[in-house]
Design a protein around this motif. Structure first.
Motif, PDB file in Angstrom:
ATOM      1  N   THR A  27      -3.474  -8.878  -6.038  1.00  0.00           N
ATOM      2  CA  THR A  27      -3.346  -7.916  -4.935  1.00  0.00           C
ATOM      3  C   THR A  27      -2.560  -6.666  -5.329  1.00  0.00           C
ATOM      4  N   PHE A  30      -3.646  -3.814  -3.267  1.00  0.00           N
ATOM      5  CA  PHE A  30      -3.437  -3.777  -1.823  1.00  0.00           C
ATOM      6  C   PHE A  30      -2.420  -2.692  -1.470  1.00  0.00           C
ATOM      7  N   ALA A  43      -8.327  -3.973   2.491  1.00  0.00           N
ATOM      8  CA  ALA A  43      -7.576  -5.052   1.863  1.00  0.00           C
ATOM      9  C   ALA A  43      -7.712  -6.347   2.665  1.00  0.00           C
TER      10      ALA A  43
END
Length: 356
Positions: A27, A30, A43
């Motif tokens: 991530t 993100f 996301a």
């Protein structure tokens, strides 16, 4: 040949009973704080699609997108926290001008974990990594500090990232001998472009009970076929700015890497798959790999990359990829694998080939 998998084909993480998906959702993308990540709505779509497919392994870090990554993961995980294995990391400095806001020492460790818990909206972290070896903090301070966090229930499992193999094995041995919490995971860069982890890091991790977790399996996008020789002069401006700048700054964009990407593209056309799927399938076929870190900035990218789980590559195609990306193992492995020394040691008897 490679085997078909899915996100619910769970694997044990190193020397533990923890079950994790063969692809972990990375991530670092993100949040748009660095100028190229996924906005919150996209996301969330990526996160939900991964979890809905059976994925349970989500990776973040305290410094990713200036903390936005952890914050978004915490928000998206609400209502399903216990079914997820969430890993995060500490080491990177979070407050410019404060020398103790980063590093591997106890002050940085404790402060980072407390901040991560707040952002993740959780009272525990499944897996905490030492993000990067900085060569300054005594290993006993790190190991005891991490063990204290486990004993307090704030962290369940421990991992290492971006560290020399000799130091990782030394730390694991000290933890074992002193009865402190051992490491169960090791993150390292690994792809068709960057195979030097095969020298020491992968065999060390397998031998010392750490599940091996490759990051940048697409070599910062180069193996997806998105770059050409015209991009070789990409500006090296660091992690902020654009993905091309990241690839250039990291050294992933080179004549050699593009030549490897050409072979990946040829096999992609033969199999009717995308280049990214072929490159990822090669990594997952390595028996020393537990789970690879998969990042995406769009839902379309995620869906395409997840398709690597059911890609089947022939033995001949694997050989071509191996040949295009081959590295020299160097000393002592070239010597130890050589026929002269093997004959001198064996006395003429035949033994199975040693896997280093």
């Amino acid at each position: 040949m490679t085997q078909s998998l899915d996100l619910a084909t769970y694997r044990l993480l190193g020397r533990s009973g923890l079950r994790v998906s063969p692809l972990a959702l990375g991530t670092m993308t993100f949040g748009s704080d660095w100028g190229w990540g996924a906005e919150q709505d996209e996301a969330r779509r990526i996160f939900d699609a991964y979890v809905d497919r059976g994925g349970n392994f989500v990776d973040t870090a305290n410094a990713y997108t200036n903390g936005s990554s952890e914050r978004l993961v915490g928000e998206f995980a609400e209502g399903k926290r216990n079914r997820l294995v969430i890993s995060t990391k500490y080491t990177m400095a979070t407050h410019p001008g404060d020398p103790n806001s980063g590093g591997n020492h106890r002050k940085s460790m404790v402060a980072s974990v407390e901040e991560s818990l707040r952002r993740l909206k959780s009272d525990y972290i499944d897996l905490l990594y030492v993000h990067q070896w900085e060569g300054l903090t005594p290993v006993e301070e790190i190991l005891r500090g991490l063990d204290d966090l486990v004993r307090q229930g704030k962290v369940l499992y421990l991992g290492l990232s971006d560290i020399p193999a000799w130091q990782a094995s030394r730390m694991q041995a000290i933890a074992d001998l002193r009865g402190w919490t051992p490491f169960v995971a090791l993150q390292s860069e690994y792809s068709l472009v960057e195979r030097t982890s095969e020298r020491d890091l992968i065999p060390m991790a397998n031998e010392m009970g750490m599940g091996f977790m490759p990051w940048a399996p697409l070599a910062n996008g180069v193996l997806s076929g998105k770059y050409s020789r015209a991009d070789l002069g990409a500006s090296q401006t660091g992690i902020a700015g654009s993905r091309k700048a990241v690839a250039g700054a990291h050294g992933s964009l080179s004549e050699r890497s593009l030549a490897i990407a050409d072979v990946v593209g040829e096999i992609a056309r033969e199999t009717g798959r995308s280049s990214a799927q072929v490159a990822l399938a090669w990594v997952t076929a390595n028996t020393g790999v537990t789970a690879l870190l998969l990042g995406a900035r769009t839902l379309q990218q995620l869906e395409n990359n997840l398709g690597a789980l059911d890609v089947s590559l022939s033995a001949e195609q694997m050989r071509r990829l191996d040949a295009a990306s081959a590295i020299e193992l160097g000393f002592p492995y070239n010597l130890l694998h050589g026929p002269f020394l093997r004959a001198a040691v064996s006395g003429g008897a035949h033994f199975p080939e040693r896997t280093w």
